[in-house]
Design a protein around this motif. Structure first.
Motif, PDB file in Angstrom:
ATOM      1  N   ARG A 171       0.833  -1.217   0.000  1.00  0.00           N
ATOM      2  CA  ARG A 171       0.000   0.000   0.000  1.00  0.00           C
ATOM      3  C   ARG A 171       0.864   1.263   0.000  1.00  0.00           C
ATOM      4  O   ARG A 171       0.547   2.248   0.670  1.00  0.00           O
ATOM      5  N   ALA A 172       1.954   1.191  -0.689  1.00  0.00           N
ATOM      6  CA  ALA A 172       2.818   2.368  -0.841  1.00  0.00           C
ATOM      7  C   ALA A 172       2.445   3.074  -2.143  1.00  0.00           C
ATOM      8  O   ALA A 172       1.648   2.555  -2.920  1.00  0.00           O
ATOM      9  N   GLU A 173       3.056   4.202  -2.382  1.00  0.00           N
ATOM     10  CA  GLU A 173       2.900   4.821  -3.684  1.00  0.00           C
ATOM     11  C   GLU A 173       3.723   3.974  -4.657  1.00  0.00           C
ATOM     12  O   GLU A 173       4.846   3.574  -4.336  1.00  0.00           O
ATOM     13  N   VAL A 174       3.148   3.684  -5.822  1.00  0.00           N
ATOM     14  CA  VAL A 174       3.854   2.782  -6.746  1.00  0.00           C
ATOM     15  C   VAL A 174       4.004   3.441  -8.108  1.00  0.00           C
ATOM     16  O   VAL A 174       3.055   4.006  -8.646  1.00  0.00           O
ATOM     17  N   SER A 175       5.210   3.360  -8.666  1.00  0.00           N
ATOM     18  CA  SER A 175       5.424   3.790 -10.050  1.00  0.00           C
ATOM     19  C   SER A 175       5.937   2.581 -10.811  1.00  0.00           C
ATOM     20  O   SER A 175       6.951   1.992 -10.426  1.00  0.00           O
ATOM     21  N   ARG A 176       5.195   2.234 -11.885  1.00  0.00           N
ATOM     22  CA  ARG A 176       5.656   1.103 -12.697  1.00  0.00           C
ATOM     23  C   ARG A 176       6.516   1.643 -13.822  1.00  0.00           C
ATOM     24  O   ARG A 176       6.162   2.625 -14.452  1.00  0.00           O
ATOM     25  N   PHE A 177       7.652   0.987 -14.060  1.00  0.00           N
ATOM     26  CA  PHE A 177       8.451   1.458 -15.199  1.00  0.00           C
ATOM     27  C   PHE A 177       8.453   0.399 -16.292  1.00  0.00           C
ATOM     28  O   PHE A 177       8.391  -0.807 -16.019  1.00  0.00           O
ATOM     29  N   PRO A 178       8.490   0.865 -17.574  1.00  0.00           N
ATOM     30  CA  PRO A 178       8.414  -0.069 -18.701  1.00  0.00           C
ATOM     31  C   PRO A 178       9.590  -1.051 -18.708  1.00  0.00           C
ATOM     32  O   PRO A 178      10.678  -0.735 -18.196  1.00  0.00           O
ATOM     33  N   HIS A 179       9.347  -2.194 -19.336  1.00  0.00           N
ATOM     34  CA  HIS A 179      10.306  -3.295 -19.334  1.00  0.00           C
ATOM     35  C   HIS A 179      11.705  -2.858 -19.763  1.00  0.00           C
ATOM     36  O   HIS A 179      11.884  -2.339 -20.856  1.00  0.00           O
ATOM     37  N   ARG A 180      12.643  -3.034 -18.885  1.00  0.00           N
ATOM     38  CA  ARG A 180      14.070  -2.769 -19.117  1.00  0.00           C
ATOM     39  C   ARG A 180      14.376  -1.315 -19.514  1.00  0.00           C
ATOM     40  O   ARG A 180      15.438  -1.043 -20.067  1.00  0.00           O
ATOM     41  N   ASP A 181      13.459  -0.415 -19.239  1.00  0.00           N
ATOM     42  CA  ASP A 181      13.616   0.972 -19.693  1.00  0.00           C
ATOM     43  C   ASP A 181      14.244   1.815 -18.579  1.00  0.00           C
ATOM     44  O   ASP A 181      13.567   2.367 -17.719  1.00  0.00           O
ATOM     45  N   MET A 182      15.561   1.922 -18.636  1.00  0.00           N
ATOM     46  CA  MET A 182      16.281   2.613 -17.560  1.00  0.00           C
ATOM     47  C   MET A 182      16.107   4.127 -17.632  1.00  0.00           C
ATOM     48  O   MET A 182      16.165   4.822 -16.621  1.00  0.00           O
ATOM     49  N   ALA A 183      15.884   4.646 -18.831  1.00  0.00           N
ATOM     50  CA  ALA A 183      15.671   6.099 -18.951  1.00  0.00           C
ATOM     51  C   ALA A 183      14.361   6.457 -18.258  1.00  0.00           C
ATOM     52  O   ALA A 183      14.280   7.458 -17.527  1.00  0.00           O
ATOM     53  N   ALA A 184      13.341   5.600 -18.461  1.00  0.00           N
ATOM     54  CA  ALA A 184      12.046   5.870 -17.822  1.00  0.00           C
ATOM     55  C   ALA A 184      12.175   5.767 -16.302  1.00  0.00           C
ATOM     56  O   ALA A 184      11.649   6.610 -15.568  1.00  0.00           O
ATOM     57  N   LEU A 185      12.923   4.770 -15.843  1.00  0.00           N
ATOM     58  CA  LEU A 185      13.098   4.626 -14.390  1.00  0.00           C
ATOM     59  C   LEU A 185      13.833   5.838 -13.826  1.00  0.00           C
ATOM     60  O   LEU A 185      13.459   6.388 -12.783  1.00  0.00           O
ATOM     61  N   ALA A 186      14.876   6.265 -14.538  1.00  0.00           N
ATOM     62  CA  ALA A 186      15.645   7.432 -14.068  1.00  0.00           C
ATOM     63  C   ALA A 186      14.723   8.642 -13.953  1.00  0.00           C
ATOM     64  O   ALA A 186      14.789   9.386 -12.959  1.00  0.00           O
ATOM     65  N   GLY A 187      13.831   8.824 -14.935  1.00  0.00           N
ATOM     66  CA  GLY A 187      12.900   9.957 -14.919  1.00  0.00           C
ATOM     67  C   GLY A 187      11.973   9.882 -13.707  1.00  0.00           C
ATOM     68  O   GLY A 187      11.741  10.890 -13.030  1.00  0.00           O
ATOM     69  N   LEU A 188      11.484   8.677 -13.428  1.00  0.00           N
ATOM     70  CA  LEU A 188      10.560   8.516 -12.290  1.00  0.00           C
ATOM     71  C   LEU A 188      11.276   8.786 -10.973  1.00  0.00           C
ATOM     72  O   LEU A 188      10.734   9.434 -10.069  1.00  0.00           O
ATOM     73  N   LEU A 189      12.514   8.298 -10.881  1.00  0.00           N
ATOM     74  CA  LEU A 189      13.274   8.506  -9.638  1.00  0.00           C
ATOM     75  C   LEU A 189      13.567   9.994  -9.440  1.00  0.00           C
ATOM     76  O   LEU A 189      13.464  10.529  -8.339  1.00  0.00           O
ATOM     77  N   GLU A 190      13.909  10.611 -10.547  1.00  0.00           N
ATOM     78  CA  GLU A 190      14.205  12.053 -10.525  1.00  0.00           C
ATOM     79  C   GLU A 190      12.998  12.841 -10.019  1.00  0.00           C
ATOM     80  O   GLU A 190      13.123  13.739  -9.182  1.00  0.00           O
TER      81      GLU A 190
END
Ligand SMILES: Cc1ncc(COP(=O)(O)O)c(C=O)c1O
Length: 415
Positions: A171-190
């Motif tokens: 029950r935390a805030e969740v952000s799903r990132f696309p498969h193997r997409d590190m640029a998308a993950l970096a953006g979400l973390l940022e």
């Protein structure tokens, strides 16, 4: 007396009848022999099995059977309770120490299944702040799931269902990132303002058979002060020079990943799951993971058998080498037939069919030719991406794989 005909039960029954009529109900064959062998007995005749997770052939290994049988003699059938009550048995602890040593981690905690490991650990970790709120020392009771303030989970879109469910329970805030997409993950973390960040990803993906970019995940975790957990259920025992999994295969040190989750159900031929990492992180799970506290552990015979499996897997690298060679051969030949094997790189080789009905039909036709290999379908994979998920083990031989390829060629011609 006929059962009372409640409306909700009637609706469910009607739905199941409709699914059966549509031909989409999974018709898993009843197997009358060990499903850990490449040749199984189904419906009065031999079939070739291409979906067993007994990757290294250890489930039926004489040494493993002997270790399990000895423990069965000594401890009996069950564990007799949960680890925090009666059942903190020496073989459980020995298995935790053995898997931690194998992986090069400080400690490990074992669960009755890999599913239980994920579904228990992810929400447990998120509870830290709630413990701190009420005074960590006075109360270390296993609270209801639900996280304290400030956690955000970053979850890979193709993560296994058990991780997905663990994330949901947190029950935390969740952000799903696309498969193997590190640029998308970096953006979400940022973009995240959460004080506590937690990245969770499979190592080898169970339905596509490809691998996560663990070095990049680790680098992003470091950069953004996030915790990183890798579910390496399919990697450990199979990948890397010593069989230590995706991390070893990709040259990532254990110090770069906070928690390494895995299962004993696949390469080690048994059942059970674990989470390994630094001693305090593992100890935190011992006081907070509800699937550890409120559920019985592995039967002692399994714990003893699995410990032996780990020893054999370590001593006999030929097992994983042969399974991977078999898979490479099968993938190459299936591709030559025009099949899309997605991005698979190791022992899991999915063959994309597409539609659910077409995949069910392909499974039926293969079965007719004496091959057991069920298709993976929604929700295990996205709609329209149904596939037959072949798994190559060290026990398959080239003749058996050749026969499978012949049947797949015929299937293609029939289309
Ligand atoms: C990636 C992954 N994680 C966890 C699990 C759950 O493991 P177990 O079968 O031991 O419950 C699986 C099982 O298929 C899996 O593929």
């Amino acid at each position: 007396m006929p059962k009372i005909d409640h409306a909700p039960a009637r609706r469910i029954k009607d739905f199941v009848r409709a699914v059966r009529t549509s031909g989409l109900y999974p018709q898993n064959p009843v197997v009358n022999s060990a499903t850990t062998e490449p040749v199984v007995w189904v419906g009065g005749r031999d079939h070739l099995l291409f979906c067993s997770n007994n990757l290294l052939g250890l489930s039926n290994h004489p040494g493993v059977r002997e270790a399990a049988a000895k423990a069965l003699d000594r401890y009996g059938l069950g564990s007799g309770g949960s680890r925090q009550m009666a059942a903190n048995i020496d073989v459980h602890r020995a298995l935790e120490e053995r898997i931690a040593e194998f992986l090069g981690q400080e400690d490990a905690i074992c669960f009755a299944a890999g599913y239980m490991a994920n579904v228990g650990s992810v929400p447990a970790l998120m509870k830290l702040d709630r413990y701190l709120e009420i005074d960590q020392v006075k109360s270390v009771a296993p609270m209801e799931p639900g996280c304290g303030p400030g956690w955000e989970i970053f979850s890979e879109e193709l993560n296994h269902a058990s991780l997905v469910d663990g994330v949901r329970l947190a029950r935390a805030e969740v952000s799903r990132f696309p498969h193997r997409d590190m640029a998308a993950l970096a953006g979400l973390l940022e973009a995240s303002e959460a004080p506590s960040k937690f990245i969770v990803s499979d190592g080898v993906f169970s339905m596509d058979g490809d691998i996560a970019p663990v070095p990049e995940l680790a680098a992003l975790a470091r950069e953004h002060d996030a915790m990183l957990m890798i579910d390496d259920a399919h990697g450990v025992g199979m990948l890397g020079q010593g069989g230590r999994g995706s991390l070893e295969h990709l040259g990532v040190g254990t110090e770069e990943v906070d928690l390494q989750m895995g299962t004993f159900t696949k390469a080690f031929g048994g059942i059970g799951g674990y989470v390994a990492g630094d001693a305090e992180l593992v100890d935190f799970l011992r006081i907070s993971a509800r699937t550890y506290i409120f559920s019985a552990p592995l039967p002692p015979s399994i714990a003893a058998g699995v410990a032996e499996s780990i020893d054999i897997a370590e001593r006999e690298p030929w097992r994983r080498e042969k399974a991977l060679e078999n898979a490479a051969f099968f993938r190459r030949e299936a591709n030559a037939l025009g099949y899309d094997t997605l991005g698979s790189a190791f022992h899991i080789v999915p063959v994309l069919i597409g539609g659910e009905a077409e995949a069910a039909e392909a499974t039926r036709r293969l079965r007719h030719r004496g091959i057991v290999a069920p298709h993976a379908r929604f929700p295990a994979v996205p709609l329209g991406r149904a596939r037959i998920r072949f798994v190559m083990t060290c026990q398959h031989d080239r003749e058996q794989i050749g026969y499978l390829l012949k049947c797949l060629a015929e299937l293609r011609q029939a289309d």
